[in-house]
Design a protein around this motif. Structure first.
Motif, PDB file in Angstrom:
ATOM      1  N   PRO A 197       0.669  -1.343  -0.064  1.00 13.55           N
ATOM      2  CA  PRO A 197      -0.013  -0.268   0.373  1.00 13.55           C
ATOM      3  C   PRO A 197       0.605   1.017  -0.348  1.00 13.55           C
ATOM      4  CG  PRO A 197      -0.421  -0.392   2.187  1.00 13.55           C
ATOM      5  CD  PRO A 197       0.790  -1.658   1.346  1.00 13.55           C
ATOM      6  N   VAL A 198       0.492   2.458  -0.555  1.00 15.46           N
ATOM      7  CA  VAL A 198       1.182   3.493  -0.642  1.00 15.46           C
ATOM      8  C   VAL A 198      -0.157   4.396  -0.095  1.00 15.46           C
ATOM      9  CG1 VAL A 198       2.034   5.438  -2.303  1.00 15.46           C
ATOM     10  CG2 VAL A 198       2.355   3.226  -2.440  1.00 15.46           C
ATOM     11  N   ASN A 199       0.503   5.546   1.040  1.00 12.24           N
ATOM     12  CA  ASN A 199      -0.593   6.281   1.461  1.00 12.24           C
ATOM     13  C   ASN A 199      -2.170   5.458   2.115  1.00 12.24           C
ATOM     14  OD1 ASN A 199       1.372   8.573   1.033  1.00 12.24           O
ATOM     15  ND2 ASN A 199       1.047   9.223  -0.949  1.00 12.24           N
ATOM     16  N   ALA A 200      -1.805   4.817   2.582  1.00 11.19           N
ATOM     17  CA  ALA A 200      -3.121   4.282   3.630  1.00 11.19           C
ATOM     18  C   ALA A 200      -3.307   5.183   4.878  1.00 11.19           C
ATOM     19  CB  ALA A 200      -2.514   2.800   3.009  1.00 11.19           C
ATOM     20  N   VAL A 201      -4.388   5.243   5.216  1.00 11.67           N
ATOM     21  CA  VAL A 201      -4.744   5.173   6.632  1.00 11.67           C
ATOM     22  C   VAL A 201      -6.057   4.034   6.556  1.00 11.67           C
ATOM     23  CG1 VAL A 201      -6.200   6.505   8.437  1.00 11.67           C
ATOM     24  CG2 VAL A 201      -4.397   7.349   6.096  1.00 11.67           C
ATOM     25  N   VAL A 202      -5.551   3.267   8.229  1.00 13.92           N
ATOM     26  CA  VAL A 202      -6.510   2.124   8.694  1.00 13.92           C
ATOM     27  C   VAL A 202      -6.795   3.151   9.896  1.00 13.92           C
ATOM     28  CG1 VAL A 202      -6.969  -0.025   8.791  1.00 13.92           C
ATOM     29  CG2 VAL A 202      -5.031   0.468   7.252  1.00 13.92           C
ATOM     30  N   GLU A 203      -8.174   3.490   9.977  1.00 11.35           N
ATOM     31  CA  GLU A 203      -8.160   4.179  11.269  1.00 11.35           C
ATOM     32  C   GLU A 203     -10.008   3.905  11.689  1.00 11.35           C
ATOM     33  OE1 GLU A 203      -8.375   8.544  10.883  1.00 11.35           O
ATOM     34  OE2 GLU A 203     -10.405   8.686   9.271  1.00 11.35           O
ATOM     35  N   ASP A 204     -10.180   4.105  12.780  1.00 12.94           N
ATOM     36  CA  ASP A 204     -11.827   3.439  13.697  1.00 12.94           C
ATOM     37  C   ASP A 204     -11.952   2.662  13.487  1.00 12.94           C
ATOM     38  OD1 ASP A 204     -10.763   6.446  14.544  1.00 12.94           O
ATOM     39  OD2 ASP A 204     -11.461   6.918  13.863  1.00 12.94           O
ATOM     40  N   ASN A 205     -11.601   1.365  13.090  1.00 11.97           N
ATOM     41  CA  ASN A 205     -12.077   0.033  12.814  1.00 11.97           C
ATOM     42  C   ASN A 205     -11.936  -0.759  13.970  1.00 11.97           C
ATOM     43  OD1 ASN A 205     -12.306   0.554  10.022  1.00 11.97           O
ATOM     44  ND2 ASN A 205     -10.374   0.659  10.188  1.00 11.97           N
ATOM     45  N   VAL A 206     -13.384  -1.620  13.673  1.00 10.23           N
ATOM     46  CA  VAL A 206     -13.608  -2.525  15.199  1.00 10.23           C
ATOM     47  C   VAL A 206     -12.672  -4.138  14.471  1.00 10.23           C
ATOM     48  CG1 VAL A 206     -14.485  -4.178  16.833  1.00 10.23           C
ATOM     49  CG2 VAL A 206     -14.987  -1.753  16.531  1.00 10.23           C
ATOM     50  N   LEU A 207     -12.243  -4.532  14.269  1.00 15.56           N
ATOM     51  CA  LEU A 207     -11.336  -5.914  13.281  1.00 15.56           C
ATOM     52  C   LEU A 207     -11.362  -7.220  14.371  1.00 15.56           C
ATOM     53  CD1 LEU A 207      -8.737  -3.909  12.037  1.00 15.56           C
ATOM     54  CD2 LEU A 207     -11.000  -3.817  10.824  1.00 15.56           C
ATOM     55  N   THR A 208     -12.331  -8.161  14.266  1.00 12.90           N
ATOM     56  CA  THR A 208     -12.007  -9.498  15.563  1.00 12.90           C
ATOM     57  C   THR A 208     -12.030 -10.611  14.621  1.00 12.90           C
ATOM     58  OG1 THR A 208     -13.889  -7.492  15.963  1.00 12.90           O
ATOM     59  CG2 THR A 208     -13.597 -10.402  17.266  1.00 12.90           C
ATOM     60  N   GLY A 209     -10.730 -11.629  14.849  1.00 15.55           N
ATOM     61  CA  GLY A 209     -10.955 -12.585  15.092  1.00 15.55           C
ATOM     62  C   GLY A 209      -9.999 -12.930  13.609  1.00 15.55           C
TER      63      GLY A 209
END
Length: 498
Positions: A216-228
């Motif tokens: 990835p280039v210039n990626a923002v991963v924010e305010d997620n709920v990631l489970t399992g």
């Protein structure tokens, strides 16, 4: 700009399609049209179409071609032995308010497409196990998937490849099945925003993970709920990647399972991993690669202001050459803070500073909230999180719980709230149950509650009402901002005891 109507129950392909009473009957009739920018194709709610929809024509900027629904009732459903919706080279397309179920191929497939929005679309039981995603976009730019639900599919929930400009916003993606399936996988894409999604692989029959980002280039991963899943976020070979404010949990299954990992498939540069709550899994943040893999550069990896608890491995693992820092994190006692190879320690390239070991993460967070509340008279209120008083009024009762949500009228700047304390008790991952003066109440971290009145506790021979109060504390996703308020339960005795 023409609106075309399609009704599988009452329409006819001999109609003009331009009126509610002159709707077409099939999607194949729509495909025979030469759609123009600004045109809309609306499918009647309650309709079922057992055919693939091919999108052949393009809209224009500001005048997309739209595919949606009209009427009342359940969303129209597309079934197909092939793809649900298939398109090559079309641009400026909006797909919204429909359902795609049991498609033999992808629910939506777009190749060499640009400026697409998929909005409020439900997908289930589609895709092919062992192949890429149920919703797939390959080669193009500006793809937005928002407010949609993808569940129980075969293959990845979403597959994005070679797209410049990706927005994945406020979707729910659960249980993507198959030996190669991730909840979401993005390859060789840039300018990515993944925000506000709930992606859950807890009950998927996949050995893989929740979110995979390759190069990835210039990626923002924010305010997620990631489970399992076998892992939370695999963000390999990236450049300028921010992973912040997420709740990542339940990553089990392997000795190597992790919340966030990088460093395996290529050079990684400029990662900011901050404000996440990483818990109930194996390893936290991992900078690693298989033995014998090429010597990649891993530079400026900044891991800070995260909270780590209930991990069987370390909060941070670095066992390949890397530069960066691990600072100002909170680690619950019982979880190892760092596992860094001696060679990297000796090289002084990955610094560790100002981290805090606490006996109980949640209690510490709530204590900080209490301190902030105590000091409120001496300092301005923190506007980043605002709690508003809640009321529950019980006018009648049949013994069933009375439901509500404490967070519905509260707010935070980052759009994410969690209930951390209730009645001076910590709200754990399985919720909390308390006995009050007049009933029992169960609360969950998402703010939902169920109050069950106990009429044996009500005073005899009284009229009017009685009430009881429960204090509660909330925080935003980072846990750095908080507020407190109260739930008041009013019980009207006149109507209950008459």
């Amino acid at each position: 700009m023409t609106i075309y109507y399609v009704n599988s129950a009452t329409g006819s392909d001999d109609n003009t399609g331009t009126g509610l009473k002159s709707a077409f009957a099939t999607l194949s009739k729509v495909e025979s049209l030469q759609l123009k920018p600004g045109d809309s194709v609306l499918l009647a709610k309650g309709s079922v179409f057992n055919e693939q929809l091919d999108i052949k024509f393009s809209g224009a900027q500001g005048a997309p071609i739209k595919f949606g629904s009209y009427g009342t009732g359940a969303a129209p459903v597309i079934h197909s032995a092939g793809d649900g919706i298939h398109s090559l080279y079309a641009t400026n397309i909006v797909i919204e308010n429909i359902k795609i179920s049991n498609a033999g191929g992808a629910a939506i497939y777009g190749g060499n497409v640009s400026n697409w929005t998929v909005r409020n679309v439900e997908v289930d039981k589609s895709g092919v196990s062992g192949k890429s995603g149920s919703v797939t976009f390959r080669t193009g730019e500006n793809i937005t998937i928002e407010n949609s639900k993808i569940s129980g599919v075969h293959g990845d929930g979403v597959w994005i490849e070679k797209i410049n400009g990706v927005k994945l916003l406020n979707n729910t993606i659960t249980n993507s099945h198959g030996p190669l399936a991730d909840g979401v996988q993005m390859n060789d894409s840039s300018n990515i925003l993944i925000h506000g999604n709930h992606i859950d692989q807890t009950n998927a029959n996949s050995p893989k993970g929740v979110l995979t980002l390759i190069r990835p280039v210039n990626a923002v991963v924010e305010d997620n709920v990631l489970t399992g899943g076998g892992f939370g976020i695999s963000a390999q070979a990236g450049k300028t990647v921010a992973i912040r404010g997420n709740d990542i949990s339940g990553f089990h299954g392997y000795s190597w399972s992790f919340a966030v990992a990088l460093g395996e498939t290529g050079n990684a540069r400029d990662y900011d991993i901050s404000g996440n709550h990483i818990h109930d899994g194996a390893w936290g943040v991992v900078v690693t690669a298989p033995i014998g893999s090429p010597s990649y550069a891993r530079t400026n990896i900044n891991v800070h202001n995260n909270t780590f608890d209930d991990l069987s491995g370390a909060a941070l693992k670095v066992d390949r050459p890397a530069s960066g820092s691990f600072h100002d994190n909170t680690v619950e006692s019982g979880t190892t803070a760092t596992s860094i190879s001696p060679a990297i320690i000796d090289a002084h390239t990955f610094t560790v500073s100002n981290n805090h070991i606490v006996a109980n993460v949640e209690a510490t967070t709530l204590a900080a909230a209490d301190v902030k509340t105590t000091a409120a008279t001496d300092a301005p209120a923190d506007p980043a999180v605002v709690a508003v008083h809640d009321n529950l009024k019980i006018l009648s009762d049949n013994g069933a719980p009375h439901h509500g949500n404490l967070l519905e009228n509260d707010s935070s700047d980052d759009g994410t709230l969690a209930l951390r304390r209730f009645g001076n008790e910590t709200v754990g991952k399985h919720g909390l149950t308390l006995s009050g003066d007049y009933g029992d109440i169960h609360v969950e971290r998402d703010g939902s509650y169920a109050y069950t009145l106990d009429e044996t506790k009500l005073p005899d021979g009284h009229s009017g009402h009685v009430s009881e109060n429960f204090s509660y504390g909330i925080t935003d996703a980072t846990g750095h901002h908080s507020d407190t308020d109260m739930l008041t339960v009013f019980v009207h005795l006149d109507s209950l005891l008459s």
